[in-house]
Write a protein that holds these residues in place. Sequence first.
Motif, mmCIF file in Angstrom:
data_model
loop_
_atom_site.group_PDB
_atom_site.id
_atom_site.type_symbol
_atom_site.label_atom_id
_atom_site.label_comp_id
_atom_site.label_asym_id
_atom_site.label_seq_id
_atom_site.Cartn_x
_atom_site.Cartn_y
_atom_site.Cartn_z
ATOM 1 N N GLU A 196 66.715 -76.542 37.121
ATOM 2 C CA GLU A 196 65.713 -75.653 36.345
ATOM 3 C C GLU A 196 66.506 -74.581 35.727
ATOM 4 O O GLU A 196 66.078 -73.810 34.656
ATOM 5 N N GLU A 197 67.640 -74.031 36.274
ATOM 6 C CA GLU A 197 68.349 -73.096 35.656
ATOM 7 C C GLU A 197 68.930 -73.480 34.543
ATOM 8 O O GLU A 197 69.024 -72.925 33.337
ATOM 9 N N ILE B 222 62.823 -84.422 28.579
ATOM 10 C CA ILE B 222 63.435 -83.741 29.444
ATOM 11 C C ILE B 222 62.270 -82.997 30.511
ATOM 12 O O ILE B 222 62.471 -82.875 31.524
ATOM 13 N N ARG B 223 61.365 -82.657 29.890
ATOM 14 C CA ARG B 223 60.237 -81.955 30.670
ATOM 15 C C ARG B 223 59.746 -82.956 31.524
ATOM 16 O O ARG B 223 59.284 -82.562 32.598
ATOM 17 N N GLU B 224 59.594 -84.250 31.153
ATOM 18 C CA GLU B 224 58.962 -85.253 32.039
ATOM 19 C C GLU B 224 60.040 -85.692 33.169
ATOM 20 O O GLU B 224 59.647 -85.821 34.157
ATOM 21 N N TYR B 225 61.352 -85.694 32.730
ATOM 22 C CA TYR B 225 62.320 -85.841 33.766
ATOM 23 C C TYR B 225 62.386 -84.910 34.825
ATOM 24 O O TYR B 225 62.610 -85.337 35.959
ATOM 25 N N ASP C 211 69.056 -84.788 38.768
ATOM 26 C CA ASP C 211 70.430 -84.899 38.927
ATOM 27 C C ASP C 211 70.832 -84.041 37.976
ATOM 28 O O ASP C 211 70.438 -84.366 36.694
ATOM 29 N N ILE C 212 71.651 -83.062 38.329
ATOM 30 C CA ILE C 212 72.206 -81.928 37.157
ATOM 31 C C ILE C 212 73.075 -82.909 36.122
ATOM 32 O O ILE C 212 72.983 -82.435 35.083
ATOM 33 N N LEU C 213 73.792 -83.892 36.423
ATOM 34 C CA LEU C 213 74.564 -84.464 35.678
ATOM 35 C C LEU C 213 73.670 -85.061 34.515
ATOM 36 O O LEU C 213 74.180 -85.211 33.311
ATOM 37 N N VAL C 214 72.804 -85.787 35.084
ATOM 38 C CA VAL C 214 71.736 -86.410 34.051
ATOM 39 C C VAL C 214 71.297 -85.716 33.082
ATOM 40 O O VAL C 214 71.339 -85.771 31.890
#
Length: 134
Positions: free
Chosen positions: A11-12, A32-35, A42-45
């Motif tokens: 979120e950050e 991305i909003r949906e993800y 996952d931060i990497l994704v």
Amino acid sequence: MRNKDIRRECEELWAKNKYYVLGKSHKVYLEIREYLKEKEVDILVLNEKIQKLRDIKESKEDFSNAVLHIWGYFKKDASTIEKQALFDILNEYMEGKNNQKVVIEYINNLLKKYPNEYLEKSTLLTGEEYETMA
């Protein structure tokens, strides 16, 4: 790392890059909003989705849309003259008479006059992404 911590990190990262993403691709912004609504993130994704946008050709419409979203943070405080100036600069950008940098510089001037902590961290406005995008 606990799922809650990963979600907070995501979120950050999203908060900082939201307008950068919106300015590059409305479609990816919605993806991305949906993800981020998924149970596991996952931060990497998320980072990869944002990084992929670096190579996308700029879309004047998407950038303009992002600027209009950002304008929403100023509209209560900014003067009519400041609003007109932003819209004039944005129209010139849309017509190819100036570039994104000119628009962003104007927004950053508004930000000095009307501080907003959220916008001050936005990579679209800080230029953090711009060095590598050029």
